[in-house]
Write an enzyme that holds these catalytic residues in place. Sequence first.
Site, short mmCIF file in Angstrom:
data_model
loop_
_atom_site.label_atom_id
_atom_site.label_comp_id
_atom_site.label_asym_id
_atom_site.label_seq_id
_atom_site.Cartn_x
_atom_site.Cartn_y
_atom_site.Cartn_z
N GLU A 230 0.87 -1.18 0.00
CA GLU A 230 0.00 0.00 0.00
C GLU A 230 0.90 1.22 0.00
O GLU A 230 1.45 1.59 1.03
CB GLU A 230 -0.91 -0.04 1.23
CG GLU A 230 -1.69 -1.34 1.28
CD GLU A 230 -2.77 -1.38 2.35
OE1 GLU A 230 -3.20 -0.30 2.79
OE2 GLU A 230 -3.16 -2.48 2.73
N CYS A 264 -1.80 9.50 2.99
CA CYS A 264 -1.58 8.81 1.72
C CYS A 264 -2.60 9.24 0.70
O CYS A 264 -2.30 9.38 -0.48
CB CYS A 264 -1.62 7.30 1.93
SG CYS A 264 -3.13 6.72 2.68
P1 NAP Z 1 8.70 4.52 4.05
O1 NAP Z 1 9.90 5.37 4.23
O2 NAP Z 1 8.63 3.68 2.83
O3 NAP Z 1 8.64 3.59 5.35
C1 NAP Z 1 7.55 2.72 5.61
C2 NAP Z 1 8.03 1.59 6.51
O4 NAP Z 1 8.91 0.75 5.76
C3 NAP Z 1 8.85 2.04 7.70
O5 NAP Z 1 8.64 1.13 8.75
C4 NAP Z 1 10.28 1.96 7.18
O6 NAP Z 1 11.24 1.83 8.19
C5 NAP Z 1 10.20 0.72 6.32
N1 NAP Z 1 11.10 0.71 5.18
C6 NAP Z 1 11.28 1.71 4.29
N2 NAP Z 1 12.17 1.33 3.33
C7 NAP Z 1 12.54 0.06 3.62
C8 NAP Z 1 13.44 -0.87 3.03
N3 NAP Z 1 14.13 -0.56 1.94
N4 NAP Z 1 13.57 -2.08 3.61
C9 NAP Z 1 12.90 -2.39 4.72
N5 NAP Z 1 12.03 -1.55 5.34
C10 NAP Z 1 11.85 -0.33 4.80
O7 NAP Z 1 7.37 5.36 4.12
P2 NAP Z 1 6.98 6.43 5.23
O8 NAP Z 1 7.76 7.68 4.98
O9 NAP Z 1 7.05 5.82 6.59
O10 NAP Z 1 5.45 6.69 4.90
C11 NAP Z 1 5.02 7.61 3.97
C12 NAP Z 1 4.63 6.92 2.67
O11 NAP Z 1 3.66 5.94 2.94
C13 NAP Z 1 3.99 7.87 1.69
O12 NAP Z 1 4.47 7.58 0.40
C14 NAP Z 1 2.51 7.53 1.80
O13 NAP Z 1 1.76 7.85 0.66
C15 NAP Z 1 2.57 6.06 2.04
N6 NAP Z 1 1.34 5.56 2.66
C16 NAP Z 1 0.48 4.82 1.90
C17 NAP Z 1 -0.71 4.38 2.45
C18 NAP Z 1 -1.70 3.60 1.62
O14 NAP Z 1 -2.68 3.14 2.19
N7 NAP Z 1 -1.51 3.43 0.33
C19 NAP Z 1 -1.01 4.67 3.78
C20 NAP Z 1 -0.11 5.42 4.53
C21 NAP Z 1 1.08 5.86 3.96
P3 NAP Z 1 12.04 3.13 8.72
O15 NAP Z 1 11.04 4.07 9.24
O16 NAP Z 1 12.92 2.58 9.78
O17 NAP Z 1 12.77 3.69 7.54
#
Ligand code: NAP
Length: 462
Positions: A230, A264
């Site tokens: 997601e 999101c």
């Molecule tokens: P993110 O940087 O991708 O991180 C999300 C989660 O994944 C965190 O727990 C992060 O850990 C982990 N993570 C990130 N990259 C990783 C990798 N390469 N390997 C393993 N784990 C990894 O996203 P965010 O900044 O937390 O959230 C914002 C994003 O989420 C936005 O793009 C938003 O649109 C999206 N979102 C989508 C939805 C939906 O329903 N479609 C809902 C909410 C948010 P760390 O924090 O330790 O880096």
Amino acid sequence: MTKMIQCISPVDGRVYAERAPLSPEAAAASVARAKAAQGAWAARPLEDRIKMVQAGVANLNADKDRIVEELAWQMGRPTRFGGEFGGLNERSNFMAGIAAEALAPMVVEDSGTFARRIEFAPHGVVFVVAPWNYPYMTAMNTIVPALIAGNSVILKHASQTLVVGDRIAEALHKAGVPEDVFQNIVLDHSGTEKLIADRSFGFVNFTGSVGGGQAIERAAAGTFTALGLELGGKDPGYVMEDADLDWAVDTLMDGAMYNAGQCCCGIERIYVNHRLFDDFVEKAVNWVNTLKLGNPFDAETTLGPMANKRFAATVRAQTEEAVAAGAKTLIERQNFPADDGGAYLMPQVLVNVDHSMRVMTEESFGPVVGIMPVKSDEEALALMNDSPYGLTASLWTQDQDRAWNIARKIDTGTVFMNRADYLDPAICWTGCKDTGRGIGLSKLGYQSVTRPRSYHFRKVKT
Ligand code: NAP
């Protein structure tokens, strides 16, 4: 030396929480405990699992004051909004209420000759990788149905909201969910990817950025682990000439600015019929000027800092680039003296924008929105679909037939009419294109956290 995982508070830059990531051995041991505990959990009556999960959600509610304060420190959400309990309770109650029906076997035949049916078996261990922006709701969207369906669950929460995983674990354990059945663990990215590549899980639900989702998909390649991804969005609003203007402005601007734009399905670009354009923009600017940017603990604050100054820097860069390419900013800096050049970012409304600008095509995830005039539904449709993302779109009109006609041509997981930025737990939360392939909430959400198992029993020799 182990590199600590830190939550730097956007409120004042302090290290608010830090934890050591689990070693690969400790992480593997966690998975082994979750696997060992799952069978007994799945063997409990469904009603017991539902009751325990609901009691866990009630425990979170009972901890509301502490949680609201911690959210402000961790990701800057103003305390006046009271956390995210409305959505959390609505979704959890709904998923608990439909569990028996959603998990009921599909009986094809139960005759003297044959028993043929499909049952929905838990995957085993479900891994939830959660983002910080709505750290309770996004995690619980999967945790609740996964536990109810009889899975063990391991949660790895975002660094920015490290404490949230602790709170969820405390609440569920206090409610009777066994400690090995629900575990909150701290991992760095390589530790997360290694566990997935090691085939630890039956299902991984990742909510986060497109880049993160791609890394998870790469880690899972060849393991045949079921994945729910997601990911990000760049959600449009389209205001037609017959729209209720005040209602559209109020909802779309709230959708753009709430949670400092870090939703999101927040509204990131708006297309307005040219006849309404000037009025819409004037009202939108007035709406934004009523916001109060400041410390999230101040009762007056309606716009807190962004969760991290790195996120604010992205929005500043997109805005500056757009202005250099001819965009016009309509919000005056002097109205938002709390903008500190770091995490505290003033909101912005941009006009004279087009799709050559990143601010209209890449996810901003901040309090900025671009508004463009359009002359026809065809033009609006082409612009809405001119995006790598596909989460939601919001249409504004009194004409339902017209909305159906446009909605069916929009490449997003959800299309709203006369509303925006809301997850209805009865309809599935999903996306397409770079928004990934998640299926959450609704009856279909139970299909993500289970696998179909078919039974074909012949009762007599024919
Ligand atoms: P993110 O940087 O991708 O991180 C999300 C989660 O994944 C965190 O727990 C992060 O850990 C982990 N993570 C990130 N990259 C990783 C990798 N390469 N390997 C393993 N784990 C990894 O996203 P965010 O900044 O937390 O959230 C914002 C994003 O989420 C936005 O793009 C938003 O649109 C999206 N979102 C989508 C939805 C939906 O329903 N479609 C809902 C909410 C948010 P760390 O924090 O330790 O880096």
